[in-house]
Structure formats: C-alpha cells, structure tokens
Enzyme design. Structure first.
Site, mmCIF file in Angstrom:
data_model
loop_
_atom_site.group_PDB
_atom_site.id
_atom_site.type_symbol
_atom_site.label_atom_id
_atom_site.label_comp_id
_atom_site.label_asym_id
_atom_site.label_seq_id
_atom_site.Cartn_x
_atom_site.Cartn_y
_atom_site.Cartn_z
ATOM 1 N N ASP A 186 0.864 -1.184 0.000
ATOM 2 C CA ASP A 186 0.000 0.000 0.000
ATOM 3 C C ASP A 186 0.896 1.229 0.000
ATOM 4 O O ASP A 186 1.589 1.506 0.987
ATOM 5 C CB ASP A 186 -0.911 -0.010 1.227
ATOM 6 C CG ASP A 186 -2.001 1.057 1.158
ATOM 7 O OD1 ASP A 186 -2.480 1.337 0.046
ATOM 8 O OD2 ASP A 186 -2.368 1.600 2.216
ATOM 9 N N ASP A 206 -1.960 12.324 -2.081
ATOM 10 C CA ASP A 206 -1.988 13.786 -2.023
ATOM 11 C C ASP A 206 -2.281 14.330 -3.424
ATOM 12 O O ASP A 206 -1.584 13.996 -4.382
ATOM 13 C CB ASP A 206 -0.648 14.328 -1.534
ATOM 14 C CG ASP A 206 -0.408 14.021 -0.067
ATOM 15 O OD1 ASP A 206 -1.385 13.682 0.634
ATOM 16 O OD2 ASP A 206 0.746 14.121 0.385
ATOM 17 N N GLU A 208 5.132 4.779 3.659
ATOM 18 C CA GLU A 208 4.650 6.113 4.014
ATOM 19 C C GLU A 208 5.832 7.058 4.151
ATOM 20 O O GLU A 208 6.864 6.703 4.719
ATOM 21 C CB GLU A 208 3.856 6.048 5.321
ATOM 22 C CG GLU A 208 3.425 7.384 5.890
ATOM 23 C CD GLU A 208 2.588 8.210 4.912
ATOM 24 O OE1 GLU A 208 2.906 9.416 4.762
ATOM 25 O OE2 GLU A 208 1.646 7.666 4.301
ATOM 26 N N ASP A 268 -10.744 10.458 -4.392
ATOM 27 C CA ASP A 268 -12.006 11.202 -4.411
ATOM 28 C C ASP A 268 -11.882 12.466 -5.252
ATOM 29 O O ASP A 268 -12.823 13.253 -5.334
ATOM 30 C CB ASP A 268 -12.449 11.551 -2.990
ATOM 31 C CG ASP A 268 -11.410 12.352 -2.235
ATOM 32 O OD1 ASP A 268 -10.205 12.046 -2.371
ATOM 33 O OD2 ASP A 268 -11.783 13.285 -1.493
ATOM 34 N N ASN A 280 10.233 6.781 0.193
ATOM 35 C CA ASN A 280 9.708 7.545 -0.935
ATOM 36 C C ASN A 280 9.454 6.569 -2.082
ATOM 37 O O ASN A 280 10.384 5.961 -2.610
ATOM 38 C CB ASN A 280 10.728 8.610 -1.345
ATOM 39 C CG ASN A 280 10.221 9.553 -2.422
ATOM 40 O OD1 ASN A 280 9.324 9.214 -3.183
ATOM 41 N ND2 ASN A 280 10.806 10.739 -2.496
ATOM 42 N N LYS A 319 -2.160 22.485 -7.368
ATOM 43 C CA LYS A 319 -1.534 23.512 -8.204
ATOM 44 C C LYS A 319 -0.717 22.868 -9.323
ATOM 45 O O LYS A 319 0.019 21.915 -9.094
ATOM 46 C CB LYS A 319 -0.643 24.414 -7.350
ATOM 47 C CG LYS A 319 -1.413 25.238 -6.316
ATOM 48 C CD LYS A 319 -0.473 26.103 -5.500
ATOM 49 C CE LYS A 319 -1.252 26.917 -4.462
ATOM 50 N NZ LYS A 319 -0.353 27.748 -3.618
#
Length: 213
Positions: free
Chosen positions: A44, A119, A69, A155, A96, A123
């Site tokens: 994950d 994330d 993570e 989402d 990473n 922009k």
C-alpha cells in the site's frame, strides 16, 4: 505518546522532491519482519496511519502486507499498533515510493499494489510531486509478476484520471474494468474513503492487471 498526539504534529503534505527524501534508506531483514516471508505481498503506497492494512492483515493471515509512508511519525505509530495486535504479516516502512521501491522490494513476492487517495497537489506547478509518475509505473511493471494487480482510488476526479492514464500508457498493464468501479474490491475501507462516503461524495476506482511478459 499517544497515537492521537503523534498524528496532530504530522504535516498533511510533505514535498517528496525534497532532498531529505532522496537519500538512501536501510532495508529491513524481511525474514525477521514477516513470519512467512514467502507469502504474497500486498503493498500500500502512501498508507498514512495504516488502519486499512491493519484490518486487512488481520483478515488475511495467508498474505503479507507492507505500508510505505513518507511521513515518519505515522510509520512509528502504525508499527506500534501492529505490535499491540501481534501481527507478523504486517510492516510499515518509511520511504519515498519514487526513490526506494526497487531496493525495498527486492526478493519479496509482490502481488498486489494499492494507491489510495494520494496527495492531490492541486496547483499545476506541484503536479510533479504526485506519487504516480511514469517512472513509478515502470518500476511497478518490473516488480509485479504476470497477473499481479494495481488498484487505484481517489475522491478527486482529476487525480484519479491522471493515475489511470499513466498506467494505461504503459504497455505492461491492462485494465480489468471499462468504467469506474462502483465498489471497492476490498472488504476494508481507508479512513479517507469512509469520510468521503459518509459525506455522500464519489470515489473513483480503477483496477489494472500486469500483463504476461
């Protein structure tokens, strides 16, 4: 320190292109981490607090689970929760995804990859910080066996569409669906997924399979 206290102090977004996230990291001795290292691995990417994998690992003891993570305090707290539940098929690792994957997963029988609610970096000048890049897709193509699958969820429609397009552009993957999946393929929802669905908002899901070589 409680899990809640640790989460409060964690930044919601960190720049994965920052120099400190390009440095080499030590790879665990997987034979000491997993009770059965040869079991199929579910990775994950961007696991956040890791609650999705915590529940999945309890449900599927015949699989191993690894949460990657980039926010270190979340990794520490997640491994503490794992230890309290005494799960020997689950580990959380700081790293990473666009730098460390090949080194981390060398020798592990990767079978499934999830990238869930990454994330969005809205922009345009920050789009290069998004986790799904052509390089990441190519790395996963190298690591996944034929039949291995990738499940994407977001989402944010534009983010989901971008992820799907990048996997479609790589010849090693084929879609296993023709439209957004109406339901998650998992019996467990992420924290973000629960929040979004409770608000009556949409979740965009897609699934890919690694083609035969």
């Amino acid at each position: 320190m409680s899990d809640r206290a640790m989460v409060v102090r964690v930044r919601q977004h960190v720049n994965p292109l920052s120099q400190k996230f390009q440095q080499d990291i030590p790879v665990p001795d997987w034979s000491r981490i997993y009770e059965q290292p040869s079991q199929p691995l579910h990775l994950d990417i961007g696991c956040a607090r890791g609650t999705f994998l915590l529940e999945m690992a309890a449900l599927y003891p015949e699989q191993n689970f690894l949460g990657l993570e980039i926010r270190y305090p979340l990794v520490v707290a997640a491994n503490e929760r794992r230890d309290r539940q005494q799960l020997r098929n689950l580990h959380y690792l700081w790293g990473n995804a666009n730098v460390h994957l090949s080194k981390i997963l060398g020798g592990l029988p990767l079978h499934t990859v999830t990238i869930q609610f990454p994330d969005p970096w809205f922009k345009r000048r920050h789009h290069k910080r998004r986790v799904v890049t052509p390089e990441l897709v190519a790395t996963l193509a190298e690591l996944l066996p034929a039949g291995g699958r990738v499940v994407l969820q977001s989402d944010v429609f534009e983010v989901a569409e971008s992820m799907v397009q990048q996997f479609r552009a790589h010849g090693a993957f084929r879609s296993t669906c023709t439209d957004w999946l109406p339901q998650s393929p998992w019996p467990v929802a992420t924290e973000r997924e629960k929040c979004v669905l409770n608000k009556g908002l949409a979740v965009y899901r897609w699934q890919f399979e690694r083609c035969a070589v």
